[in-house]
Design a protein around this motif. Structure first.
Motif, PDB file in Angstrom:
ATOM      1  N   PRO A   1       2.445   9.452   2.435  1.00  0.00           N
ATOM      2  CA  PRO A   1       3.433   8.407   2.125  1.00  0.00           C
ATOM      3  C   PRO A   1       4.668   8.948   1.410  1.00  0.00           C
ATOM      4  CG  PRO A   1       1.620   8.332   0.568  1.00  0.00           C
ATOM      5  CD  PRO A   1       1.261   9.377   1.575  1.00  0.00           C
ATOM      6  N   LYS A   2       5.779   8.266   1.662  1.00  0.00           N
ATOM      7  CA  LYS A   2       6.989   8.559   0.901  1.00  0.00           C
ATOM      8  C   LYS A   2       6.797   8.010  -0.517  1.00  0.00           C
ATOM      9  CE  LYS A   2      10.335   7.525   3.767  1.00  0.00           C
ATOM     10  NZ  LYS A   2      11.383   6.605   4.211  1.00  0.00           N
ATOM     11  N   VAL A   3       6.292   6.789  -0.578  1.00  0.00           N
ATOM     12  CA  VAL A   3       5.958   6.179  -1.863  1.00  0.00           C
ATOM     13  C   VAL A   3       4.549   5.597  -1.786  1.00  0.00           C
ATOM     14  CG1 VAL A   3       6.575   4.450  -3.596  1.00  0.00           C
ATOM     15  CG2 VAL A   3       8.371   5.518  -2.221  1.00  0.00           C
ATOM     16  N   ARG A   4       3.720   6.033  -2.694  1.00  0.00           N
ATOM     17  CA  ARG A   4       2.376   5.485  -2.767  1.00  0.00           C
ATOM     18  C   ARG A   4       2.424   4.275  -3.709  1.00  0.00           C
ATOM     19  NH1 ARG A   4      -2.823   4.444  -0.833  1.00  0.00           N
ATOM     20  NH2 ARG A   4      -2.720   2.621  -2.181  1.00  0.00           N
ATOM     21  N   LEU A   5       2.202   3.082  -3.166  1.00  0.00           N
ATOM     22  CA  LEU A   5       2.215   1.851  -3.968  1.00  0.00           C
ATOM     23  C   LEU A   5       0.804   1.590  -4.513  1.00  0.00           C
ATOM     24  CD1 LEU A   5       4.322  -0.142  -1.363  1.00  0.00           C
ATOM     25  CD2 LEU A   5       5.154   0.700  -3.558  1.00  0.00           C
ATOM     26  N   PRO A   6       0.661   0.620  -5.436  1.00  0.00           N
ATOM     27  CA  PRO A   6      -0.664   0.432  -6.058  1.00  0.00           C
ATOM     28  C   PRO A   6      -1.810   0.114  -5.091  1.00  0.00           C
ATOM     29  CG  PRO A   6       1.008  -0.644  -7.372  1.00  0.00           C
ATOM     30  CD  PRO A   6       1.692  -0.181  -6.123  1.00  0.00           C
TER      31      PRO A   6
ATOM     32  N   TRP B   1      -6.971  -0.866  -6.606  1.00  0.00           N
ATOM     33  CA  TRP B   1      -5.595  -1.173  -7.043  1.00  0.00           C
ATOM     34  C   TRP B   1      -5.208  -0.166  -8.113  1.00  0.00           C
ATOM     35  CZ3 TRP B   1      -2.313  -2.360 -11.049  1.00  0.00           C
ATOM     36  CH2 TRP B   1      -1.084  -2.940 -10.693  1.00  0.00           C
ATOM     37  N   GLY B   2      -4.274   0.715  -7.787  1.00  0.00           N
ATOM     38  CA  GLY B   2      -3.924   1.781  -8.725  1.00  0.00           C
ATOM     39  C   GLY B   2      -2.509   1.660  -9.221  1.00  0.00           C
ATOM     40  N   GLY B   3      -2.314   0.935 -10.298  1.00  0.00           N
ATOM     41  CA  GLY B   3      -0.973   0.773 -10.842  1.00  0.00           C
ATOM     42  C   GLY B   3      -1.020   0.518 -12.335  1.00  0.00           C
TER      43      GLY B   3
ATOM     44  N   ASP C   1       5.204  -0.749   7.187  1.00  0.00           N
ATOM     45  CA  ASP C   1       4.608   0.586   7.227  1.00  0.00           C
ATOM     46  C   ASP C   1       3.077   0.500   7.240  1.00  0.00           C
ATOM     47  OD1 ASP C   1       7.008   1.946   7.288  1.00  0.00           O
ATOM     48  OD2 ASP C   1       7.233   1.891   5.120  1.00  0.00           O
ATOM     49  N   PHE C   2       2.555  -0.592   6.700  1.00  0.00           N
ATOM     50  CA  PHE C   2       1.103  -0.737   6.590  1.00  0.00           C
ATOM     51  C   PHE C   2       0.794  -2.214   6.400  1.00  0.00           C
ATOM     52  CE2 PHE C   2      -3.037  -0.474   4.451  1.00  0.00           C
ATOM     53  CZ  PHE C   2      -3.643   0.572   5.120  1.00  0.00           C
TER      54      PHE C   2
ATOM     55  N   TYR D   1       0.480   6.350   6.107  1.00  0.00           N
ATOM     56  CA  TYR D   1      -0.602   6.185   5.123  1.00  0.00           C
ATOM     57  C   TYR D   1      -1.045   7.513   4.517  1.00  0.00           C
ATOM     58  CZ  TYR D   1      -4.888   4.814   2.804  1.00  0.00           C
ATOM     59  OH  TYR D   1      -5.861   4.611   1.846  1.00  0.00           O
ATOM     60  N   ASN D   2      -1.221   8.532   5.357  1.00  0.00           N
ATOM     61  CA  ASN D   2      -1.753   9.797   4.841  1.00  0.00           C
ATOM     62  C   ASN D   2      -0.724  10.685   4.150  1.00  0.00           C
ATOM     63  OD1 ASN D   2      -4.532   9.517   5.446  1.00  0.00           O
ATOM     64  ND2 ASN D   2      -4.020   9.776   7.607  1.00  0.00           N
TER      65      ASN D   2
ATOM     66  N   THR E   1       0.809  -1.223   0.000  1.00  0.00           N
ATOM     67  CA  THR E   1       0.000   0.000   0.000  1.00  0.00           C
ATOM     68  C   THR E   1       0.843   1.273   0.000  1.00  0.00           C
ATOM     69  OG1 THR E   1      -1.755  -1.213   1.140  1.00  0.00           O
ATOM     70  CG2 THR E   1      -1.915   1.180   1.152  1.00  0.00           C
TER      71      THR E   1
ATOM     72  N   GLU F   1      -5.292  -3.430   7.490  1.00  0.00           N
ATOM     73  CA  GLU F   1      -5.236  -2.095   8.081  1.00  0.00           C
ATOM     74  C   GLU F   1      -6.125  -1.064   7.377  1.00  0.00           C
ATOM     75  OE1 GLU F   1      -1.174  -1.222   9.040  1.00  0.00           O
ATOM     76  OE2 GLU F   1      -1.695   0.747   9.864  1.00  0.00           O
TER      77      GLU F   1
ATOM     78  N   ARG G   1       0.593   9.327  -8.567  1.00  0.00           N
ATOM     79  CA  ARG G   1       1.489   9.531  -7.426  1.00  0.00           C
ATOM     80  C   ARG G   1       1.869  11.001  -7.278  1.00  0.00           C
ATOM     81  NH1 ARG G   1       6.499   5.693  -7.018  1.00  0.00           N
ATOM     82  NH2 ARG G   1       6.926   7.299  -5.463  1.00  0.00           N
TER      83      ARG G   1
ATOM     84  N   TYR H   1      -1.103  12.774  -5.761  1.00  0.00           N
ATOM     85  CA  TYR H   1      -1.363  12.396  -4.377  1.00  0.00           C
ATOM     86  C   TYR H   1      -0.212  12.794  -3.448  1.00  0.00           C
ATOM     87  CZ  TYR H   1      -2.756   9.697  -0.322  1.00  0.00           C
ATOM     88  OH  TYR H   1      -3.109   9.325   0.954  1.00  0.00           O
ATOM     89  N   GLU H   2       1.022  12.611  -3.933  1.00  0.00           N
ATOM     90  CA  GLU H   2       2.168  12.890  -3.061  1.00  0.00           C
ATOM     91  C   GLU H   2       2.577  14.364  -3.106  1.00  0.00           C
ATOM     92  OE1 GLU H   2       5.279  10.144  -4.240  1.00  0.00           O
ATOM     93  OE2 GLU H   2       3.945   8.429  -4.064  1.00  0.00           O
TER      94      GLU H   2
END
Lengths: 260, 341
Positions: free
Chosen positions: A124-129, B134-136, A160-161, A121-122, A116, B191, B147, B150-151
């Motif tokens: 993130p350094k890297v947002r995964l799929p 699932w976002g990829g 991390d999650f 979570y809110n 994830t 989670e 990303r 969002y980031e």
């Protein structure tokens, strides 16, 4: 035929993962390394295996490895294709799957997985799929195999999650959540095979691949990894396993490049 | 004494005062009758309802077969909660590109597997929020535009609501079924349940088992791609059908782009996935409209494009240039060249 002398760690991992599957298994296949292992099993020692992809394809027999879980090849070679709600409700939740095959970005000593985020979570350094089917695959399949390359970056002391549950905090974590399935029974890496300790449920090295040392495994693990009382030597790849796997990858590559 | 005097000083009652009172009564009675009549006519057959029911979805007389631009104009509106659905297969790229050309904004984008199309919609700033599981870029890696939004908040901040596949699939089904929520065995030990407040649980009234719940997916609009429609606008899709049927039935308005329009849907299984024309707002003929996704029986998934997308989307400049050249300066007819296998 002479025994092959070289293979990559990834090939070793895929081959060992394939060996874990039986012809009678009904397997829910994740994309990437799991897909290669499942199809290698089908093309070698487990021709009767039922491969299911979450896109809805049941008993599919792809001639090459799909890039996504919903490539046309999967549908064309399937016994039947159902809708995605049906797949998750009847087939996965309904308890029809014997083995769920997962991978992940991070794993901990109890085989909980994170796909994830890296970081909070809110923010993130890297947002995964994200989790996709994993949260329910992890609890609805009778058992779960995980295949991941082993490194300190991915084998971490603390996730991390928690995207999908493994053995939680160990011992009876799953039972306390009312889960009757076994969870991760095998973790196959490019260096070794780990299985949960009967009592603590901590993933413990039970087999070491050819040419790999205990030190190297310890160096590639983010927690003080434990070794079982009796550790086996993983048999090296056979000529057949390597040939079939390499052909599969070659066909796949050719198809992507438009030569097939 | 003053009070005593007052009673004597009361003037005699005029005869019309009593009449007024009687008239007032009559008037009230008359008005009540009139109101009863009016309300009976206006709210014929309406009963007080103690429970919440789904909003009535009016059947569309016949799906209108429209040019893509008009269809998108009619179906997808600013601020919509919209799903451009497709589970790897039949992803409505051409329709998504048309929404970008029409500068749709403030969308809440819903999809189980947002891939390149949502990377593009997010990258141009069309979305406020994404609801997904699932976002990829399947088999390739990250969605770089997603990303970045969002980031880093580029080109605008993006809010997310994240679920598992099982939750999304169940939510769509509940939306199609007109239920307020979906119930399933899920999220145990995961989670997401602690970071997404819309994930709740319910106790089974028969067994006492704790089950996960999510709100039903209710959409303003759904956009899907299919193999064919007939001239009435009945639509048939086949192959990996994903959650498209559920998405269309969970939406107030639906647009279907198709590979071909035929006189008759032709030979098909008795159980073929067919959406009757009265469940669809508009049908648009866009051959090749799912590229680089695919349409089973028409053309294959362009896996090479999915790989090529990675470097394009990695940088803001290359992405913006790609959008200009391939979306803004082109029209739906550009997809036709992909329609040949």
């Amino acid at each position: 035929m002479a025994a092959p002398s070289t293979w990559t760690p990834t090939e070793m991992m895929t081959i060992v993962a394939a060996r874990a599957l039986k012809s009678s298994d009904v397997c829910f296949v994740g994309i990437g390394a799991p897909s290669a292992a499942c199809n290698l099993a089908r093309l070698t020692h487990a021709p009767g295996i039922t491969l299911i992809y979450e896109s809805g394809t049941i008993a599919t027999k792809p001639n090459l490895l799909p890039l996504s879980i919903g490539d046309g090849e999967l549908c064309e070679t399937a016994l039947t294709t159902v809708s995605v709600p049906e797949m998750f409700r009847y087939w996965l939740q309904g308890g029809r799957i014997t083995v769920g095959f997962l991978g992940g970005a991070q794993i901990d000593r109890f085989a909980n997985l994170n796909t994830t985020v890296v970081g909070p979570y809110n923010r993130p350094k890297v947002r995964l799929p994200g989790g996709g089917g994993a949260p329910e695959i992890a609890t609805s399949c009778q058992e779960v195999f995980i295949t991941m390359a082993q490194s300190k970056r991915s084998f971490v002391a603390k996730l991390d999650f928690i995207t999908s549950l493994g053995h939680g905090e160990g011992k009876c974590s799953r039972e306390r959540l009312g889960i009757a399935t076994k969870g991760p029974t095998r973790l196959i890496t490019d260096l070794s095979v780990l299985e949960p300790d009967a009592e603590t449920r901590e993933m413990t090295v039970v087999s070491i691949h050819p040419g790999v040392t205990r030190e190297r495994i310890a160096d590639a693990t983010g927690w003080p990894v434990k070794f079982a009382a009796k550790v086996a030597d993983t048999p090296p790849p056979t000529v057949e396993e390597l040939t079939v796997l390499r052909d599969l990858h070659a066909r796949t590559r050719a198809a992507i490049e438009g030569k097939a | 004494m003053q009070p005593m005097l007052a009673s004597f000083e009361q003037p005699a009652r005029h005869w019309t005062q009593g009449l007024d009172r009687r008239f007032a009564l009559l008037w009230a009675l008359l008005w009540a009758l009139l109101w009863a009549l009016i309300s009976r006519l206006a709210f014929a057959g309406r009963c007080d309802n103690t429970g919440a029911t789904r909003e009535r979805i009016q059947p569309v007389p016949m799906a209108k077969i429209l040019p893509l631009a008009d269809a998108v104009e009619e179906v997808v509106r600013d601020g919509d909660k919209v799903a451009f659905e497709g589970f790897t297969h039949l992803i409505p790229y051409a329709a998504g590109h048309e929404a970008i050309r029409q500068q749709r904004k403030d969308l809440t984008l819903v999809r189980m597997t947002p891939d390149l199309l949502y990377d593009q919609l997010i990258g141009v700033g069309a979305a406020l929020k994404m609801i997904f599981s699932w976002g990829g870029n399947p088999g390739v890696g990250s969605l770089h535009r997603f990303r970045d939004a969002y980031e880093q908040g580029w080109p605008r901040p993006l809010e997310i609501e994240e679920h598992s596949h099982a939750a999304m699939a169940n939510a769509y089904e509940a939306g199609a079924a007109g239920l307020p929520f979906a119930v399933f065995r899920g999220y145990r030990g995961a989670e997401l349940a602690s970071v997404n407040p819309s994930i709740k649980s319910v106790t089974c009234p028969y067994t006492g088992e704790q089950l996960a719940t999510v709100p039903a997916m209710k959409l303003d609009s759904a956009v899907v791609h299919a193999q064919r429609a007939d001239r009435e606008g009945n639509v048939m899709l086949e192959g990996i059908v994903g959650v498209q049927k559920e998405a269309v039935l969970a939406a107030k308005r639906a647009l279907v782009t198709v590979e071909e329009i035929v006189d008759d849907l032709g030979l098909r299984s008795y159980n073929a996935c067919v959406l009757p024309h009265w469940t669809i707002t508009a049908v648009a003929y866009v051959p090749g409209g799912a590229h680089p996704s695919y349409a089973q029986g028409h053309y294959k998934r362009d896996n090479a494009f999915y790989e090529a997308w990675d470097p394009i989307a990695r940088e803001r400049d290359t992405f913006t240039a790609w959008v200009k050249e391939n979306i803004l300066e082109k029209g739906p007819e550009a997809f036709a060249r992909f329609a040949r296998t």
